[in-house]
Design a protein around this motif. Structure first.
Motif: not given
Length: 156
Positions: A25, A45-46, A69-71
């Protein structure tokens, strides 16, 4: 869930770099195009899936898959005068640039070069293969996504 194609130069940050990061990541930084910024900020979006595209290489093409995997959040490199992507007009109180974190899913079973993508009639409307489209991130339809995953198995 949405689908995306995200371009990066493999000698700068390729899919192998992402795979080697802790947890596979890392943040996707350095976006300095307003249209792409808006896609990140307003639409990513995630859980969204993305094709990792190697650009500025011979041949350019799709190397693998990753997940958002994140906003979206402000791109901190814009505020750092020592950073490659510093933007003196960007303000932490009113950020101009955004990024997301992405996580490596896998390499494709085979690299799919741009010429092969362009040769597929069912991908004729894909933003990537249209003339003059040089955006570093672009949406991919579910049909385009499925076509590319099917292409991965051809000749593998």
């Amino acid at each position: 869930m949405a689908y995306w194609l995200m371009k990066s130069e493999p000698d700068v940050f390729g899919i192998d770099h992402l795979a080697a990061m802790p947890g596979g990541t890392d943040h996707w930084d350095g976006i300095r195009n307003y249209q792409v910024r808006n896609m990140i900020r307003d639409r990513m979006r995630p859980g969204d899936q993305a094709l990792f595209y190697h650009s500025n290489t011979k041949p350019p093409g799709i190397a693998g898959l990753m997940e958002i995997v994140s906003e979206p959040y402000p791109d901190h490199t814009a505020f750092d005068p020592e950073a490659k992507y510093y933007d003196p007009r960007s303000d932490p109180d009113n950020p101009r640039w955004y990024m997301v974190d992405v996580r490596y899913i896998r390499h494709l079973d085979r690299y799919i070069p741009l010429d092969e993508l362009k040769a597929r009639p069912e991908l004729a409307e894909m933003k990537l293969v249209q003339k003059g489209n040089r955006l570093s991130i672009m949406p991919v339809t579910e049909d385009e996504w499925q076509t590319i995953l099917a292409m991965e198995k051809e000749g593998a």
